[in-house]
Structures are given as C-alpha cells and as structure tokens.
Design a protein around this motif. Structure first.
Motif, PDB file in Angstrom:
ATOM      1  N   LEU A  70      -2.933  94.240 -22.867  1.00 63.81           N
ATOM      2  CA  LEU A  70      -1.991  93.177 -23.200  1.00 63.81           C
ATOM      3  C   LEU A  70      -1.735  93.132 -24.697  1.00 63.81           C
ATOM      4  CD1 LEU A  70      -3.308  90.349 -20.837  1.00 63.81           C
ATOM      5  CD2 LEU A  70      -1.177  91.646 -20.586  1.00 63.81           C
ATOM      6  N   LEU A  71      -2.791  93.252 -25.487  1.00 61.00           N
ATOM      7  CA  LEU A  71      -2.611  93.313 -26.939  1.00 61.00           C
ATOM      8  C   LEU A  71      -1.941  94.624 -27.345  1.00 61.00           C
ATOM      9  CD1 LEU A  71      -6.039  91.957 -28.294  1.00 61.00           C
ATOM     10  CD2 LEU A  71      -3.934  90.694 -27.911  1.00 61.00           C
ATOM     11  N   GLY A  72      -2.357  95.701 -26.712  1.00 60.77           N
ATOM     12  CA  GLY A  72      -1.825  97.006 -27.068  1.00 60.77           C
ATOM     13  C   GLY A  72      -0.343  97.155 -26.787  1.00 60.77           C
ATOM     14  N   LEU A  73       0.155  96.482 -25.748  1.00 67.85           N
ATOM     15  CA  LEU A  73       1.579  96.557 -25.442  1.00 67.85           C
ATOM     16  C   LEU A  73       2.390  95.988 -26.601  1.00 67.85           C
ATOM     17  CD1 LEU A  73       3.851  97.186 -23.412  1.00 67.85           C
ATOM     18  CD2 LEU A  73       3.560  94.859 -22.514  1.00 67.85           C
ATOM     19  N   HIS A  74       1.969  94.876 -27.139  1.00 70.98           N
ATOM     20  CA  HIS A  74       2.667  94.295 -28.290  1.00 70.98           C
ATOM     21  C   HIS A  74       2.591  95.225 -29.501  1.00 70.98           C
ATOM     22  CE1 HIS A  74       3.362  91.422 -31.657  1.00 70.98           C
ATOM     23  NE2 HIS A  74       4.183  90.856 -30.791  1.00 70.98           N
ATOM     24  N   ARG A  75       1.437  95.873 -29.684  1.00 69.68           N
ATOM     25  CA  ARG A  75       1.277  96.805 -30.795  1.00 69.68           C
ATOM     26  C   ARG A  75       2.189  98.018 -30.603  1.00 69.68           C
ATOM     27  NH1 ARG A  75      -3.680  97.564 -30.111  1.00 69.68           N
ATOM     28  NH2 ARG A  75      -4.304  95.707 -31.280  1.00 69.68           N
ATOM     29  N   GLU A  76       2.313  98.484 -29.380  1.00 74.41           N
ATOM     30  CA  GLU A  76       3.220  99.601 -29.114  1.00 74.41           C
ATOM     31  C   GLU A  76       4.661  99.228 -29.454  1.00 74.41           C
ATOM     32  OE1 GLU A  76       2.583 102.293 -25.544  1.00 74.41           O
ATOM     33  OE2 GLU A  76       1.481 100.506 -24.908  1.00 74.41           O
ATOM     34  N   MET A  77       5.029  98.005 -29.113  1.00 72.82           N
ATOM     35  CA  MET A  77       6.401  97.560 -29.305  1.00 72.82           C
ATOM     36  C   MET A  77       6.767  97.415 -30.780  1.00 72.82           C
ATOM     37  SD  MET A  77       6.443  94.639 -26.320  1.00 72.82           S
ATOM     38  CE  MET A  77       8.051  93.966 -26.767  1.00 72.82           C
ATOM     39  N   TRP A  84       0.898  92.955 -38.323  1.00 72.13           N
ATOM     40  CA  TRP A  84       0.171  92.042 -37.447  1.00 72.13           C
ATOM     41  C   TRP A  84       0.441  92.288 -35.959  1.00 72.13           C
ATOM     42  CZ3 TRP A  84       4.413  90.307 -35.167  1.00 72.13           C
ATOM     43  CH2 TRP A  84       5.558  90.037 -35.939  1.00 72.13           C
ATOM     44  N   ALA A  85       1.217  93.295 -35.621  1.00 75.91           N
ATOM     45  CA  ALA A  85       1.536  93.561 -34.213  1.00 75.91           C
ATOM     46  C   ALA A  85       0.262  93.825 -33.421  1.00 75.91           C
ATOM     47  CB  ALA A  85       2.468  94.757 -34.103  1.00 75.91           C
ATOM     48  N   GLY A  86       0.153  93.189 -32.272  1.00 80.71           N
ATOM     49  CA  GLY A  86      -1.007  93.371 -31.413  1.00 80.71           C
ATOM     50  C   GLY A  86      -2.233  92.605 -31.844  1.00 80.71           C
ATOM     51  N   GLU A  87      -2.110  91.805 -32.900  1.00 80.61           N
ATOM     52  CA  GLU A  87      -3.234  91.002 -33.380  1.00 80.61           C
ATOM     53  C   GLU A  87      -3.000  89.531 -33.032  1.00 80.61           C
ATOM     54  OE1 GLU A  87      -3.827  91.619 -37.525  1.00 80.61           O
ATOM     55  OE2 GLU A  87      -4.229  93.768 -37.310  1.00 80.61           O
ATOM     56  N   ILE A  88      -4.012  88.888 -32.502  1.00 82.29           N
ATOM     57  CA  ILE A  88      -3.913  87.476 -32.158  1.00 82.29           C
ATOM     58  C   ILE A  88      -3.682  86.656 -33.427  1.00 82.29           C
ATOM     59  CG2 ILE A  88      -5.251  85.505 -31.317  1.00 82.29           C
ATOM     60  CD1 ILE A  88      -6.554  87.404 -29.314  1.00 82.29           C
ATOM     61  N   ARG A  89      -2.692  85.789 -33.394  1.00 82.67           N
ATOM     62  CA  ARG A  89      -2.384  84.980 -34.582  1.00 82.67           C
ATOM     63  C   ARG A  89      -3.564  84.059 -34.911  1.00 82.67           C
ATOM     64  NH1 ARG A  89      -1.173  79.899 -32.481  1.00 82.67           N
ATOM     65  NH2 ARG A  89      -0.414  79.985 -30.324  1.00 82.67           N
ATOM     66  N   SER A  90      -3.698  83.771 -36.189  1.00 80.81           N
ATOM     67  CA  SER A  90      -4.797  82.907 -36.647  1.00 80.81           C
ATOM     68  C   SER A  90      -4.305  81.544 -37.105  1.00 80.81           C
ATOM     69  CB  SER A  90      -5.542  83.588 -37.807  1.00 80.81           C
ATOM     70  OG  SER A  90      -4.652  83.846 -38.884  1.00 80.81           O
ATOM     71  N   THR A  91      -2.994  81.341 -37.055  1.00 86.62           N
ATOM     72  CA  THR A  91      -2.422  80.092 -37.552  1.00 86.62           C
ATOM     73  C   THR A  91      -1.893  79.236 -36.408  1.00 86.62           C
ATOM     74  OG1 THR A  91      -0.275  81.195 -37.865  1.00 86.62           O
ATOM     75  CG2 THR A  91      -1.770  81.129 -39.750  1.00 86.62           C
ATOM     76  N   GLU A  92      -1.937  77.931 -36.616  1.00 88.14           N
ATOM     77  CA  GLU A  92      -1.353  76.982 -35.671  1.00 88.14           C
ATOM     78  C   GLU A  92       0.164  77.047 -35.751  1.00 88.14           C
ATOM     79  OE1 GLU A  92      -2.089  74.931 -33.343  1.00 88.14           O
ATOM     80  OE2 GLU A  92      -4.129  74.187 -33.531  1.00 88.14           O
ATOM     81  N   LYS A  93       0.824  76.937 -34.609  1.00 87.80           N
ATOM     82  CA  LYS A  93       2.276  76.869 -34.548  1.00 87.80           C
ATOM     83  C   LYS A  93       2.660  75.564 -33.852  1.00 87.80           C
ATOM     84  CE  LYS A  93       2.765  81.200 -35.998  1.00 87.80           C
ATOM     85  NZ  LYS A  93       3.363  81.533 -37.303  1.00 87.80           N
ATOM     86  N   ASN A  94       3.953  75.243 -33.937  1.00 88.06           N
ATOM     87  CA  ASN A  94       4.408  74.055 -33.196  1.00 88.06           C
ATOM     88  C   ASN A  94       4.616  74.374 -31.722  1.00 88.06           C
ATOM     89  OD1 ASN A  94       6.644  75.658 -33.484  1.00 88.06           O
ATOM     90  ND2 ASN A  94       8.031  74.020 -34.092  1.00 88.06           N
ATOM     91  N   ILE A  95       4.407  75.638 -31.362  1.00 94.52           N
ATOM     92  CA  ILE A  95       4.436  76.077 -29.967  1.00 94.52           C
ATOM     93  C   ILE A  95       3.204  76.945 -29.728  1.00 94.52           C
ATOM     94  CG2 ILE A  95       6.938  75.969 -29.644  1.00 94.52           C
ATOM     95  CD1 ILE A  95       7.096  78.899 -30.325  1.00 94.52           C
ATOM     96  N   GLY A  96       2.845  77.114 -28.488  1.00 95.30           N
ATOM     97  CA  GLY A  96       1.700  77.950 -28.169  1.00 95.30           C
ATOM     98  C   GLY A  96       0.388  77.196 -28.230  1.00 95.30           C
ATOM     99  N   VAL A  97      -0.669  77.856 -27.757  1.00 97.82           N
ATOM    100  CA  VAL A  97      -1.976  77.225 -27.712  1.00 97.82           C
ATOM    101  C   VAL A  97      -2.693  77.384 -29.047  1.00 97.82           C
ATOM    102  CG1 VAL A  97      -2.155  77.680 -25.234  1.00 97.82           C
ATOM    103  CG2 VAL A  97      -3.167  79.306 -26.854  1.00 97.82           C
TER     104      VAL A  97
END
Length: 207
Positions: A70-77, A84-97
């Motif tokens: 799942l992470l690798g697919l984003h990195r491929e894209m 930062w492709a394929g890396e889980i974000r470390s910052t809070e957003k106004n959307i997402g968990v």
C-alpha cells in the motif's frame, strides 16, 4: 468500521491556476515551476504505474495488498517527483486521521484484503468502494491520496476479474463539474457507512 472523522476527497483544483507557482517542499525535479508542469509530470508517472497494474490482471505477487505494498504503490506513482512519496505523513491535516494511527488504519485495509480475496461479482465492487473510501478517509500521505486510493481500488477490481473504473479526471478536478460534486457527496455518504453512491459511481464509470 468506525469512520469518526470528516473525510477529504483527494481532489485538486479546477486547473484555473495551473500557471501559478506552488509549494515545492520535497520536490525532486527543481525545473518544475508551475502547477501545470507538475500536473504533466505527475500524470506521466502515474500513467506508467497504471499500465503496469491495469493492462492485464495483476497477480497477488505484484499486488499483495499488504501494508508495504500500500505504501509502495504511492511511492511507485510519485516517488520520482516527491521525496515524501510512500511515506506516512507526520503532520496533522484538516482532513484525514491523526498521523499516530495512520499505520494501524492502513493495516485494517491489509487485513480486510487478506480475508476477502475469495469474493466474486458484486461483492468485489463493494469491497473496492469500501477500500477506496477508507484510503481517502485515512489520508496517509502529504498529497496524491485520492489518486492513490482510486488506483488501489482499480487494482483490487482487476485482480478479482472486474473491470477497472475509468474516473473522468478532468471532471474530478473541475470545481464546477457536477460529477465532482457527486463524487464528493458519495465519499461523504461513505463516512456514514453508506457505500451505495460510491459503488454506483464505480459501476457507472467501469469499462
């Protein structure tokens, strides 16, 4: 599955500002200066990955639907464009968990996928819609979440002998498109575990 937080859709702008600069933090290709140029290189990169997975039925060997894939697919894209492709974000957003639970939430997709590989027919489409929504809801990456979620769902469909969904990309980016409005409404309905509208869209735009 508990969807207790508002969802984003992973949709970009209408393209009206394509010639304006953008935040290039993490950009590998320093020659890119405008949103239009970025869109072009991202499209080419994602098209290459789409062809890898969707020109023929993808095997479970190349698309195992585990956490690393799942992470690798984003990195491929997007990995040739963004650091930062394929890396889980470390910052809070106004959307997402919350970033602290992203890995666990992606693990839910991987665990559910492992249990559902024997599904056929309409169940496959329903599961693809559910995975699609959950991936957007988690919003694990800095950007490209919607495109990643839609490709991931298509890989699931093709892997289980269902046609891919041909999303109208221009309509999804156009803020004045009724299709975009319908897509956003379908994602929001899925926040309340009503997957019907999203399933309908998958079926409408299938090959």
């Amino acid at each position: 599955m508990n969807m207790g937080r508002g969802t984003g859709t992973g949709l970009g702008s209408s393209g009206k500002d394509d010639d304006t600069p953008f935040d290039g933090s993490g950009l590998k290709l320093k020659t890119i200066k405008t949103r239009r140029e970025l869109n072009e290189v991202e499209f080419a990169s994602i098209l290459h990955v789409t062809e890898k997975y969707l020109l023929s039925k993808p095997s479970r060997k190349i698309a195992p639907f585990n956490f690393d894939w799942l992470l690798g697919l984003h990195r491929e894209m997007l990995g040739s464009i963004w650091s930062w492709a394929g890396e889980i974000r470390s910052t809070e957003k106004n959307i997402g968990v919350n970033p602290n639970i992203i890995a666990a939430e992606l693990g839910v997709i991987a665990m559910e996928a492992d249990k559902r590989h024997n599904e056929t027919g309409a169940l496959v489409i329903a599961t693809a819609a559910e995975f699609h929504h959950r991936a957007v809801w988690v919003h694990p990456f800095e950007d490209g979440n919607g495109r990643w979620a839609r490709l991931m769902a298509n890989v699931w469909l093709m892997q289980h002998d269902q046609p891919a969904t041909l999303w109208p990309a221009n309509d999804l980016r156009n803020t004045e498109s009724p299709i975009r409005d319908e897509y956003i409404a379908a994602i929001k309905a899925a926040d309340s575990l009503n997957y019907g509208p999203l399933i309908d869209l998958h079926q409408r735009f299938s090959e």
